[in-house]
Design a protein around this motif. Sequence first.
Motif, short mmCIF file in Angstrom:
data_model
loop_
_atom_site.label_atom_id
_atom_site.label_comp_id
_atom_site.label_asym_id
_atom_site.label_seq_id
_atom_site.Cartn_x
_atom_site.Cartn_y
_atom_site.Cartn_z
N PRO A 170 -15.24 7.66 56.64
CA PRO A 170 -15.09 9.07 56.29
C PRO A 170 -15.96 9.97 57.18
CG PRO A 170 -16.52 7.98 54.71
CD PRO A 170 -16.04 6.92 55.68
N LYS A 171 -16.06 11.24 56.80
CA LYS A 171 -16.66 12.22 57.72
C LYS A 171 -18.16 12.09 57.81
CE LYS A 171 -12.73 15.19 57.42
NZ LYS A 171 -12.12 16.37 56.87
N ASN A 172 -18.61 11.02 58.38
CA ASN A 172 -20.02 10.73 58.58
C ASN A 172 -20.17 10.06 59.93
OD1 ASN A 172 -22.17 11.31 56.96
ND2 ASN A 172 -21.73 9.72 55.46
N LEU A 173 -21.32 10.22 60.54
CA LEU A 173 -21.60 9.44 61.75
C LEU A 173 -21.97 8.01 61.33
CD1 LEU A 173 -23.67 11.96 63.88
CD2 LEU A 173 -21.20 11.60 63.82
N ASP A 174 -22.00 7.13 62.32
CA ASP A 174 -22.28 5.71 62.06
C ASP A 174 -23.79 5.49 61.89
OD1 ASP A 174 -21.64 3.09 61.72
OD2 ASP A 174 -21.00 2.74 63.80
N CYS A 175 -24.16 4.41 61.22
CA CYS A 175 -25.57 4.02 61.09
C CYS A 175 -26.00 3.29 62.37
CB CYS A 175 -25.76 3.12 59.88
SG CYS A 175 -24.84 1.58 60.02
N PRO A 176 -27.34 3.09 62.59
CA PRO A 176 -27.78 2.32 63.76
C PRO A 176 -27.41 0.84 63.60
CG PRO A 176 -29.60 3.59 62.78
CD PRO A 176 -28.46 3.65 61.83
N HIS A 177 -27.21 0.17 64.72
CA HIS A 177 -26.90 -1.26 64.72
C HIS A 177 -27.92 -2.02 65.56
CE1 HIS A 177 -22.99 -0.49 62.94
NE2 HIS A 177 -22.86 0.51 63.81
N TYR A 178 -28.17 -3.26 65.16
CA TYR A 178 -29.10 -4.13 65.90
C TYR A 178 -28.52 -5.52 66.02
CZ TYR A 178 -32.60 -0.56 64.84
OH TYR A 178 -33.30 0.62 64.73
N ARG A 188 -39.21 -3.54 66.78
CA ARG A 188 -38.73 -4.46 65.74
C ARG A 188 -37.44 -3.95 65.12
NH1 ARG A 188 -42.17 -8.30 64.38
NH2 ARG A 188 -40.65 -8.99 62.85
N VAL A 189 -36.60 -4.88 64.74
CA VAL A 189 -35.42 -4.56 63.93
C VAL A 189 -35.91 -4.18 62.53
CG1 VAL A 189 -33.35 -5.58 62.88
CG2 VAL A 189 -33.95 -6.13 65.25
N PRO A 190 -35.37 -3.13 61.90
CA PRO A 190 -35.81 -2.76 60.54
C PRO A 190 -35.76 -3.96 59.59
CG PRO A 190 -34.35 -1.08 61.42
CD PRO A 190 -34.35 -2.21 62.42
N GLU A 191 -36.84 -4.11 58.84
CA GLU A 191 -37.03 -5.30 57.99
C GLU A 191 -35.85 -5.52 57.03
OE1 GLU A 191 -39.04 -8.43 58.15
OE2 GLU A 191 -39.96 -6.69 59.11
N VAL A 192 -35.33 -4.43 56.50
CA VAL A 192 -34.28 -4.55 55.47
C VAL A 192 -33.05 -5.32 56.00
CG1 VAL A 192 -33.35 -2.26 56.06
CG2 VAL A 192 -32.82 -3.25 53.83
N LEU A 193 -32.78 -5.19 57.30
CA LEU A 193 -31.60 -5.85 57.87
C LEU A 193 -31.78 -7.37 57.95
CD1 LEU A 193 -30.64 -3.36 60.73
CD2 LEU A 193 -29.66 -3.56 58.43
N LEU A 194 -33.05 -7.81 57.86
CA LEU A 194 -33.34 -9.25 57.93
C LEU A 194 -33.51 -9.84 56.53
CD1 LEU A 194 -36.08 -8.94 60.71
CD2 LEU A 194 -33.62 -9.29 61.04
N SER A 195 -33.44 -8.96 55.50
CA SER A 195 -33.81 -9.38 54.14
C SER A 195 -32.76 -10.24 53.47
CB SER A 195 -34.04 -8.12 53.28
OG SER A 195 -32.78 -7.46 53.09
#
Length: 225
Positions: A170-178, A188-195
């Motif tokens: 929808p009408k939103n930009l994309d989030c960052p990707h790693y 560092r890659v954000p901790e939450v993505l490794l959780s």
Amino acid sequence: MRIDILTLFPQMFAGPLSESMIKLARERGLVDVRLHDIRDYTHDKHRTADDRPFGGGPGMVLKPEPIFECVEAVVPQGTPLIYMTPQGRPLTQAKAGELAGLEGFALLCGHYEGVDERVREALVAEEISIGDYVLTGGELPAMVLVDAVVRLVPGVLGDEESAQQESFSPKNLDCPHYTRPEVFRGRRVPEVLLSGNHGEIARWRREQAEKRTQERRPDLTNGEF
Ligand code: ADE
């Protein structure tokens, strides 16, 4: 889907049509892109496709005869002809989605000062611009449109989801990707993505996408888009 492209410079399309996603879509028979050289429909020795404007002024205008003949020879009955011009309506993701649902369409690439007005009156169903700037011709805009549309044709993108989650739908930009490595040159890659916590990851992505949209393109959410 069939896409007929009418142009004075068919060679310009060679690269974009024979690489990456469009190449695969063509190989799989999902899209049939046909290039037509407007000059093939001229009848003089010099293959003249343009002429000086009536009333004077700078620049040249594309003559109506070769364009009419080309359209009549190659565009199937009932197929909409879209003229690429900075005077057209802006290309949006919604418009790309609409075109992706068609059986086919044809694109007319203008050049110089444009086409004889009678082409627009009699042949053109719709005019599309890719942005408020002027390019030398409609070829690059046609390539942009073909790319935006073809990737939405069912079966073209391996992962159907990826088309839906990204910017503008929808009408939103994309989030960052790693991707790997976890630490690259001290970053560092954000901790939450490794959780491994999928709920938390989804929430983080949503928040990042909203933050980005507010910072960069608030117009997308306040109804101006
Ligand atoms: N032809 C030249 N400039 C253009 C633009 N911005 N969009 C579509 N067609 C064009």
